[in-house]
Design a protein around this motif. Structure first.
Motif, PDB file in Angstrom:
ATOM      1  N   GLN A 271       0.821  -1.207   0.000  1.00 23.10           N
ATOM      2  CA  GLN A 271       0.000   0.000   0.000  1.00 23.10           C
ATOM      3  C   GLN A 271       0.861   1.266   0.000  1.00 23.10           C
ATOM      4  OE1 GLN A 271      -2.496  -0.647   3.414  1.00 23.10           O
ATOM      5  NE2 GLN A 271      -4.019  -1.833   2.259  1.00 23.10           N
ATOM      6  N   ASP A 272       1.944   1.243   0.765  1.00 23.61           N
ATOM      7  CA  ASP A 272       2.845   2.400   0.778  1.00 23.61           C
ATOM      8  C   ASP A 272       3.500   2.603  -0.593  1.00 23.61           C
ATOM      9  OD1 ASP A 272       2.199   2.730   3.423  1.00 23.61           O
ATOM     10  OD2 ASP A 272       3.995   1.709   4.185  1.00 23.61           O
TER      11      ASP A 272
ATOM     12  N   LYS B 232       1.032   4.315  -2.877  1.00 26.67           N
ATOM     13  CA  LYS B 232       0.938   5.751  -2.637  1.00 26.67           C
ATOM     14  C   LYS B 232       2.131   6.484  -3.235  1.00 26.67           C
ATOM     15  CE  LYS B 232      -1.637   5.131   1.683  1.00 26.67           C
ATOM     16  NZ  LYS B 232      -1.606   5.325   3.171  1.00 26.67           N
TER      17      LYS B 232
ATOM     18  N   SER C 262       1.646   6.723  -6.937  1.00 27.06           N
ATOM     19  CA  SER C 262       0.627   7.706  -7.327  1.00 27.06           C
ATOM     20  C   SER C 262       1.184   9.125  -7.300  1.00 27.06           C
ATOM     21  CB  SER C 262      -0.589   7.597  -6.408  1.00 27.06           C
ATOM     22  OG  SER C 262      -1.177   6.326  -6.507  1.00 27.06           O
TER      23      SER C 262
END
Length: 279
Positions: free
Chosen positions: A110-111, A114, A117
């Motif tokens: 998930q990190d 991010k 993105s």
């Protein structure tokens, strides 16, 4: 006179005799007609040719007013049917794992998503980093390998320890091989890696709740990939190692604490169940 003459012995006169009209063969009245078929008159044929036809707009308005409820039900049934087929195909093309949201490998993926993105938004047209799911996959698998190494140091069962050591070595060689491959080749092997919150109810839980799970959807090629391996002592290249990417990914994920492999077709979603109630 001759008009009033009657024939004796009960014979009918000409006035009393009614001889039916019998058209001769080949006349216009008998052409194309079967026995007992009546001939249509000119005005009947004219009426059929010039009968008033309803306009398409009137027909559409009638169908809309008469079948509006039926069309709504038909669309709902078709939507549910497509959703069912989609769930069937998804179960055949991908594998689903449920992993605790607090798992270090899930948080690493998930990190990394991010970070991707933010970097991609700075250069939306030419960032040159490839798809996001490849970065998430690498982060998750590298963290899983790190956790497996820790389990090797604490594992007391010799057979399980040997299995973890072999899995760790194979996983490291495979991840190193992915770094040396072209982007298109990596995408052919790692086709999908998606993370989504599961079993989350905002009324009873929060995003930091330990009971929250993460749904990991993975689609990885099962074609054997030959990856180079290096002998630990000599540092020399040896014969390539045959790796099944799909099986290796499954084995690495199942080593995560609390990971569950979901088999078969997924259950209908809340949206599908809400559509089934009116039907």
């Amino acid at each position: 006179s001759s008009k009033n003459v009657r024939v004796v012995s009960g014979v009918m006169s000409f006035k009393q005799m009614q001889i039916p009209h019998q058209p001769h063969m080949g006349s216009r009245e008998t052409q194309g007609k079967r026995p007992g078929q009546e001939r249509e008159g000119h005005w009947q044929q004219y009426g059929k040719r010039h009968a008033k036809k309803e306009k398409p707009q009137q027909v559409r308005q009638q169908n809309q007013s008469m079948e509006e409820g039926d069309m709504r039900s038909l669309m709902m049934e078709m939507t549910l049917s497509h959703a069912h087929v989609l769930r069937e195909h998804s179960s055949l093309l991908s594998k689903v794992f449920l992993v605790p949201a607090q798992c270090a490998a899930i948080q690493a993926a998930q990190d990394q998503g991010k970070t991707y993105s933010l970097a991609a938004s700075a250069k939306p047209h030419n960032h040159g980093m490839g798809p996001a799911h490849l970065h998430k996959y690498r982060a998750c698998m590298n963290q899983a390998l790190h956790l497996i190494k820790q389990k090797v140091n604490t594992e007391a069962n010799p057979a399980e320890k040997a299995y973890l050591e072999e899995l760790s070595k194979k996983g490291k060689f495979f991840m190193d091989a992915l770094e040396d491959m072209e982007g298109a080749q990596v995408q052919e092997i790692i086709q999908l890696f998606n993370l989504k919150a599961a079993y989350y109810n905002p009324q009873t839980a929060s995003r930091t709740n330990q009971e929250q799970m993460t749904k990991v959807t993975v689609a990885v090629s099962k074609s054997t990939v030959k990856v180079p391996q290096v002998a630990p002592s000599e540092g020399m290249e040896v014969d390539p190692l045959d790796v099944n990417p799909r099986l290796l990914t499954q084995q690495l994920l199942l080593q995560l604490s609390g990971c569950q492999l979901k088999v078969g077709q997924a259950a209908p979603s809340n949206m599908e169940r809400s559509l089934q109630i009116p039907l």
